[in-house]
Design a protein around this motif. Structure first.
Motif, PDB file in Angstrom:
ATOM      1  N   PRO A 749       0.824  -1.216   0.000  1.00  0.00           N
ATOM      2  CA  PRO A 749       0.000   0.000   0.000  1.00  0.00           C
ATOM      3  C   PRO A 749       0.852   1.259   0.000  1.00  0.00           C
ATOM      4  O   PRO A 749       2.023   1.238   0.373  1.00  0.00           O
ATOM      5  CB  PRO A 749      -0.777  -0.118   1.305  1.00  0.00           C
ATOM      6  CG  PRO A 749       0.177  -0.828   2.223  1.00  0.00           C
ATOM      7  CD  PRO A 749       0.921  -1.806   1.349  1.00  0.00           C
ATOM      8  N   HIS A 765      -0.896   0.749  -5.131  1.00  0.00           N
ATOM      9  CA  HIS A 765      -1.839   0.725  -4.016  1.00  0.00           C
ATOM     10  C   HIS A 765      -3.143   0.030  -4.401  1.00  0.00           C
ATOM     11  O   HIS A 765      -3.720  -0.715  -3.592  1.00  0.00           O
ATOM     12  CB  HIS A 765      -2.107   2.154  -3.539  1.00  0.00           C
ATOM     13  CG  HIS A 765      -3.061   2.252  -2.397  1.00  0.00           C
ATOM     14  ND1 HIS A 765      -2.686   2.037  -1.089  1.00  0.00           N
ATOM     15  CD2 HIS A 765      -4.399   2.518  -2.349  1.00  0.00           C
ATOM     16  CE1 HIS A 765      -3.729   2.179  -0.294  1.00  0.00           C
ATOM     17  NE2 HIS A 765      -4.785   2.464  -1.034  1.00  0.00           N
ATOM     18  N   TRP A 768      -3.025  -3.635  -4.004  1.00  0.00           N
ATOM     19  CA  TRP A 768      -3.101  -4.028  -2.592  1.00  0.00           C
ATOM     20  C   TRP A 768      -4.544  -4.017  -2.105  1.00  0.00           C
ATOM     21  O   TRP A 768      -4.976  -4.922  -1.397  1.00  0.00           O
ATOM     22  CB  TRP A 768      -2.235  -3.080  -1.758  1.00  0.00           C
ATOM     23  CG  TRP A 768      -2.325  -3.285  -0.286  1.00  0.00           C
ATOM     24  CD1 TRP A 768      -1.619  -4.183   0.463  1.00  0.00           C
ATOM     25  CD2 TRP A 768      -3.172  -2.573   0.638  1.00  0.00           C
ATOM     26  NE1 TRP A 768      -1.967  -4.074   1.791  1.00  0.00           N
ATOM     27  CE2 TRP A 768      -2.909  -3.103   1.927  1.00  0.00           C
ATOM     28  CE3 TRP A 768      -4.101  -1.553   0.494  1.00  0.00           C
ATOM     29  CZ2 TRP A 768      -3.560  -2.626   3.061  1.00  0.00           C
ATOM     30  CZ3 TRP A 768      -4.753  -1.079   1.627  1.00  0.00           C
ATOM     31  CH2 TRP A 768      -4.487  -1.609   2.891  1.00  0.00           C
TER      32      TRP A 768
END
Length: 791
Positions: A749, A765, A768
């Protein structure tokens, strides 16, 4: 009107000019990503390549040159965050943020970790110290190469201070703070509980484990029986002593790691890891791959990749094509309170096994940006600083592994060249770092678990959960446990290993030596174990499926109990809404689930109410008492619900069914008054991401949103493999088979860079959030920095 129009036009020009100037300054603080540069300190050419996510691949002629380049890259993308880590450990944040940070600095400065880091550096072996210095020089070169200071310093109106060699030690110290309870608050609470409650009640609340345990060796522990009525009757206490405080979230710094051996994979071992920490922008880890000639194998290369920790030159977790390794917080007991016995003849001295010694008073100066410095007097004993008082008023000195010689070293760098599980285990056991579970697997299919980091050697047979008198000979810490005595499980019969911050060892001498620093409840660990055991063959995709497992197996019995409580209770409109929410139950901590949120909230209410009954008994003597974190409270509370002893009802209560129903009504009242009523209260609404840049809280909302990650609704929670809270969770998520890194994955992240104009801000991100596999190895190079030695 003509003058008004001119003034307005001038104002707009000034606004545009200021915005343009701010943008230019902000852009100037971006690193150069493509260039051919010279560097006098290098022995040969070094390249820093970045892929589309900003993952760096550093190639050089030896570890020293590669270390310099890693420091350079860290400083380009992460210097401000590195600065925060060293300052948070040293107690120097107020130099950046002013008076608002002084309270945090006072808490940290009492440990005097900068002085200890300087002393540790002086004792560091020459080879390790040389690498620290190469890393330092790379960091400072990378910082100097920026066209402007990192943008966060523009907001704090400060100038970055150059990196020092001891700062690398301080970054490791910052991880001690993140992974240990530096205030040892749990044991302070335990001391009050032990001194106030009858022994059966103390043992009932403070046990180490129970039916949810899933250790690597031995069976689950048996939870102690509740105290009898002749021991204590909680109903006899004044109900005004109840506070009804909400139970803790259940999420503690920790991680998951697990591994599968050759019998299950058909080849190399597979190691998986997701380290659970506070989430921020940028992420704490920095993805890196280091390639350089292998000193052990002429003609071959060291090729190591994974999570580096900016501020240090090591790959903390990852794979080197021969072995892969992972960490989770071990939750052994690495802090003790020592009762300081004053010398009857001189109050400035205290008693030790060697006689009377003077308390060492040290003046620490805390610099404050924009204000005068403050002085903190630290009073130190041979065991540690005096930072608290026991329940009877006696002063307490804190013994903490982070204070001790040998607590930090760079032995972990040797994992670069480890070739087998046995070599990985030996390196981990001599590493100086917060003591962690270490899971390792090699390309031959072997797997092992041990402890990485230092473990104190306790003597004297005292209960390490309570303050003890170390003034008598043979009581206290006597150095470190020898690594040959460390626990080790290699190639277990089930061909699987699992760790999730819960107890791993069977009852016996090794567990006694390791201690109980607040093991997490075993529910998450048991679910991972069972996920592994149900698979006869295990591949990379299976590891990701386990990491993303958000099934609420732990809460299922609470759901059944709540349904019964509501069925047996007189109907009301809000209770009917709770029943409707339970019909929505899908057995997962899913973002759309109302039932999950209701059951979770009710469990928290019940546990808080039951524990508050015991806390009230303590408050009769100690009015300010707060119950310490009891990670195993589930065992105690569920046992009381099953047995329903009347004498252990909270004060003012006469019936267990009424306690359970009252908790449900409180949940209904709290959720119903919000817009849309109970039916709109999804788990995703409660579990919405708040992953922020360190400075965003000080900025207007529209700018902060530019810096922070999106407010995604996130599945997962505590007590399941997919641990997730709004600002806490998997700081990375990877699985890899050494030698087959091409098929591994590494999700992260927050992205590589915290700079809002960087192409790597938030990169990766989204993968994730969704659980999509980001390749373990970096992708094709998009940018290249090439350094050649100056002639």
């Amino acid at each position: 009107m003509r003058w008004l129009r001119r003034l307005l036009a001038l104002f707009l020009v000034l606004v545009v000019a200021l915005a343009l100037a701010a943008w230019l300054v902000l852009r100037a603080s971006l690193p150069v990503l493509d260039a051919a540069l010279t560097e006098a300190s290098l022995g040969a050419e070094v390249t820093i390549e970045r892929d589309a996510l900003g993952t760096v691949t550093i190639t050089g002629n030896d570890r020293a040159d590669v270390t310099w380049a890693l420091g350079y890259a860290h400083a380009q993308d992460r210097f401000f965050e590195m600065d925060l880590m060293r300052r948070s450990a040293a107690g120097e944040l107020a130099e950046l943020f002013g008076a608002v940070a002084v309270p945090a600095d006072r808490k940290a400065r009492v440990h005097r970790l900068r002085a200890r880091a300087e002393a540790a550096l002086a004792l560091t072996p020459a080879a390790q110290r040389a690498l620290i210095e190469r890393y330092r020089d790379g960091v400072n070169a990378g910082l100097a190469a920026l066209g402007a200071r990192p943008f966060a310093y523009l907001l704090t109106r400060t100038t970055p201070r150059p990196w020092r060699s001891e700062d690398t030690i301080l970054v490791v110290d910052a991880m001690y703070f993140a992974l240990n309870d530096a205030g040892n608050r749990r044991e302070l609470g335990f001391s009050t509980l032990h001194a106030t409650l009858p022994d059966p009640a103390w043992r009932f609340l403070s046990a180490t484990g129970g039916a949810w345990d899933a250790p690597l060796s031995g069976p689950p522990m048996r939870w102690p029986d509740p105290p009898e009525a002749h021991n204590i009757d909680l109903r006899a206490f004044d109900p005004s002593l109840l506070r009804g405080t909400e139970a803790p979230s259940g999420i503690v710094p920790g991680s998951n790691s697990f591994a599968a051996g050759r019998a299950l994979t058909g080849g190399a071992a597979i190691v998986a890891n997701d380290m659970h920490l506070d989430l921020r922008v940028p992420n704490i880890w920095y993805r890196a791959r280091l390639v350089y000639p292998n000193p052990r194998r002429p003609g071959e290369a060291v090729d190591i990749g994974g999570a580096s920790l900016p501020g240090t030159p090591a790959i903390v977790a990852g794979s080197n094509r021969n072995v892969a390794w992972a960490f989770t917080n071990s939750y052994g007991d690495f802090t003790d309170w020592v009762r300081v016995r004053p010398d009857p003849a001189d109050s400035t001295r205290y008693l030790t096994p060697d006689g009377s010694e003077a308390i060492n008073a040290i003046d620490e100066t805390i610099g404050v940006h924009g204000a005068d410095p403050e002085t903190l007097v630290v009073r130190e004993t041979r065991w540690g600083p005096i930072t608290a008082k026991d329940v009877d008023g006696s002063e307490l000195a804190l013994a903490w592994t982070a204070h001790r010689e040998g607590a930090v070293n760079l032995e972990l760098l040797d994992l670069d060249q480890a070739e087998t599980v046995d070599e990985g285990v030996a390196i981990a056991q001599r590493a100086g770092m917060p003591a962690q579970n270490f899971v390792v697997g090699d390309r031959h299919g072997n797997i092992a678990w041990t402890i990485a980091g230092r473990i104190p050697k306790r003597e004297g047979g005292y209960d390490a959960r309570l303050p003890a008198d170390w003034s008598t000979p043979g009581t206290g810490w006597n150095g470190w446990i020898d690594p040959v005595a460390y626990p080790l499980i290699a190639n277990p019969p089930q061909h699987r290993l699992w760790t999730a911050n819960a107890r791993l060892l069977d009852e016996g001498p090794q567990l006694d030596a390791f201690g109980d620093g607040g093991y997490d409840l075993g529910a998450r660990q048991r679910q991972i174990r069972d996920d592994l055991l149900q698979r006869e063959r295990i591949g990379i995709d299976d590891m990701l499926a386990i990491q993303l497992d958000d099934r609420a197996l732990f809460l299922d019995r609470w759901r059944g109990l709540l349904a019964k409580v509501l069925d047996d209770a007189p109907a009301t409109p809000r209770r009917k809404q709770l029943q409707d929410a339970l019909a929505d139950w899908n057995g997962r901590a899913a973002v759309e689930s109302v039932g999950y949120r209701v059951v979770r909230a009710w469990r928290s209410e019940v546990i808080a109410s039951v524990l508050d009954g015991f806390a009230a008994a303590v408050r009769a003597t100690h009015p300010d008492f707060e119950m310490p974190r009891l990670s195993q409270a589930e065992h105690a509370v569920w046992m009381l619900i099953e047995r329903r002893p009347l004498h252990l009802l909270p004060a003012g209560q006469s019936d267990w069914s009424a306690v359970l129903l009252a908790g449900a009504d409180r949940v209904a009242d709290r959720l119903a008054v919000q817009s849309g009523g109970i039916g709109a209260r999804t788990w995703g609404e409660r579990n919405t991401a708040r992953i922020a840049h360190p400075v965003s809280r000080a900025l207007p909302g529209f700018i902060a949103r530019w810096l922070d990650m999106p407010a995604d609704e996130l599945p997962g929670d505590a007590n399941m493999p997919r641990v997730q809270a709004p600002a806490f969770g998997a700081s990375e998520r990877f699985a890899v088979a050494p030698g087959d890194e091409e098929h591994g994955y590494f999700e992260m992240p927050g992205g590589q860079s915290g700079h809002p104009l960087s192409p790597f801000h938030g990169a990766g991100h989204a993968d994730w959030v969704s659980g999509a596999k980001t390749p373990f190895l970096p992708g094709p190079a998009r940018h290249t920095l090439r350094f050649t030695p100056a002639r």
